[in-house]
Motif scaffolding. Structure first.
Motif, mmCIF file in Angstrom:
data_model
loop_
_atom_site.group_PDB
_atom_site.id
_atom_site.type_symbol
_atom_site.label_atom_id
_atom_site.label_comp_id
_atom_site.label_asym_id
_atom_site.label_seq_id
_atom_site.Cartn_x
_atom_site.Cartn_y
_atom_site.Cartn_z
ATOM 1 N N LEU A 178 8.441 3.596 -1.489
ATOM 2 C CA LEU A 178 7.201 3.150 -2.140
ATOM 3 C C LEU A 178 7.078 3.670 -3.568
ATOM 4 N N GLU A 179 7.695 4.814 -3.845
ATOM 5 C CA GLU A 179 7.621 5.393 -5.192
ATOM 6 C C GLU A 179 8.161 4.448 -6.257
ATOM 7 N N GLN A 180 9.007 3.534 -5.844
ATOM 8 C CA GLN A 180 9.610 2.594 -6.789
ATOM 9 C C GLN A 180 8.742 1.348 -6.996
ATOM 10 N N THR A 181 7.538 1.368 -6.425
ATOM 11 C CA THR A 181 6.615 0.229 -6.512
ATOM 12 C C THR A 181 5.246 0.736 -6.982
ATOM 13 N N PRO A 182 4.319 -0.170 -7.302
ATOM 14 C CA PRO A 182 2.959 0.263 -7.663
ATOM 15 C C PRO A 182 2.064 0.522 -6.446
ATOM 16 N N TYR A 183 2.612 0.383 -5.226
ATOM 17 C CA TYR A 183 1.804 0.499 -4.013
ATOM 18 C C TYR A 183 1.674 1.952 -3.556
ATOM 19 N N LYS A 184 0.524 2.255 -2.948
ATOM 20 C CA LYS A 184 0.260 3.579 -2.381
ATOM 21 C C LYS A 184 -0.173 3.398 -0.929
ATOM 22 N N CYS A 185 0.516 4.072 -0.018
ATOM 23 C CA CYS A 185 0.179 3.935 1.401
ATOM 24 C C CYS A 185 0.678 5.168 2.145
#
Length: 287
Positions: free
Chosen positions: A254-261
């Motif tokens: 996820l760190e490589q994307t703008p998403y947080k989960c």
């Protein structure tokens, strides 16, 4: 004190519980699932409780979480997978008529998602992934998403590496395989840990499954833009240090994307379905 009969119907087992208004379980039992006679089996269990149990006069309702697609208004099974075809059409409204008690029926993954409200306040945008015989998804966006024909969380027909998701990510199949090959269960923490450290074939089998969990939950987090994903079902009993490995891989992707989960173990573990159905029963009938 008022008490309630709860069920969670899976492809392998049926879990039953008797709970009171303070959410305390007075009794729990597990029965093997007979796909061709589930409704009849539930009738026998309920009848036995109402006739012979110490709680018979205190029972005020029945809450059922179940595999498959559920028409929650008609209390009927309207969708099953290829493993449970005889279950199609099961009509749980007959229990309401037979026992003169309020009944709620909900898909097990949806119920598991609702159960997290017992433990986390202000949850609004999350999903629960139930890993058992198959894979069930419950999605909440302020409220439970049921979708057209009540099938919003039935992801089992998605195809991964040429297999249906229900088979590709089945925890029961993994558990049976390691039991057959190595005579252990995933919940036997010390034996599992020792074997993982010393047997490269076993380690690869487990790591491959962990990666599947990461890959699927990563995609789910992005598809639905979720705040949290909870893992329930039999897999929720995995040793915390191994689940931490899954969390680390998930967050790294996820760190490589703008998403947080966040990826978390469901608080109520294998009781999640029963507790979620109980929540819905009390909400609907003001019990």
């Amino acid at each position: 004190m008022d008490k309630f009969i709860l069920f969670d119907i899976g492809g392998t087992n049926i879990k039953m519980g008797i709970i009171d208004s303070d959410n305390f379980f007075h009794q729990t039992k597990t029965f093997k699932t007979n796909i061709s006679s589930i409704l009849e089996n539930l009738e026998e269990i309920i009848n036995s409780i109402l006739e012979k149990s110490d709680f018979s006069k205190e029972i005020k309702g029945i809450a059922i979480a179940t595999m498959g697609g559920v028409d929650v208004e008609k209390k009927k099974i309207i969708f099953v997978n290829h493993k449970t075809l005889p279950y199609f059409g099961s009509d749980f409204s007959t229990l309401e008529k037979k026992f003169n008690l309020p009944v709620v029926v909900e898909n097990d993954a949806n119920a598991a998602a609702i159960s997290e409200k017992f433990y986390h306040k202000n949850l609004k945008n999350y999903a629960t992934v139930t890993l058992g015989t198959g894979v069930g998804i419950g999605i909440v966006k302020d409220e439970l998403i049921r979708g057209e024909n009540f099938l919003a969380g039935e992801f089992g027909y998605l195809i991964y590496e040429g297999q249906r998701l229900d088979d590709w990510l089945s925890f029961s199949l993994l558990d049976k395989e390691i039991s057959k090959l190595y005579n252990i269960r995933i919940s036997e923490y010390e034996k599992f840990d020792n074997l993982y450290k010393t047997n490269t074939n076993f380690q690869k089998m487990i790591d491959d499954y962990f990666q599947k969990v990461v890959d699927f939950t990563y995609q789910l987090a992005i598809f639905q833009n979720l705040e949290k994903i909870f893992i329930g079902g039999g897999f929720s009993y995995i040793n915390k240090k191994y689940f931490a490995k899954i969390q680390q891989k998930f967050l790294k992707m996820l760190e490589q994307t703008p998403y947080k989960c966040e990826l978390l173990i469901a608080e109520s573990k294998n009781n999640a379905g029963m507790l979620g159905a109980f929540y819905l029963l009390r909400q609907k009938f003001n019990l």
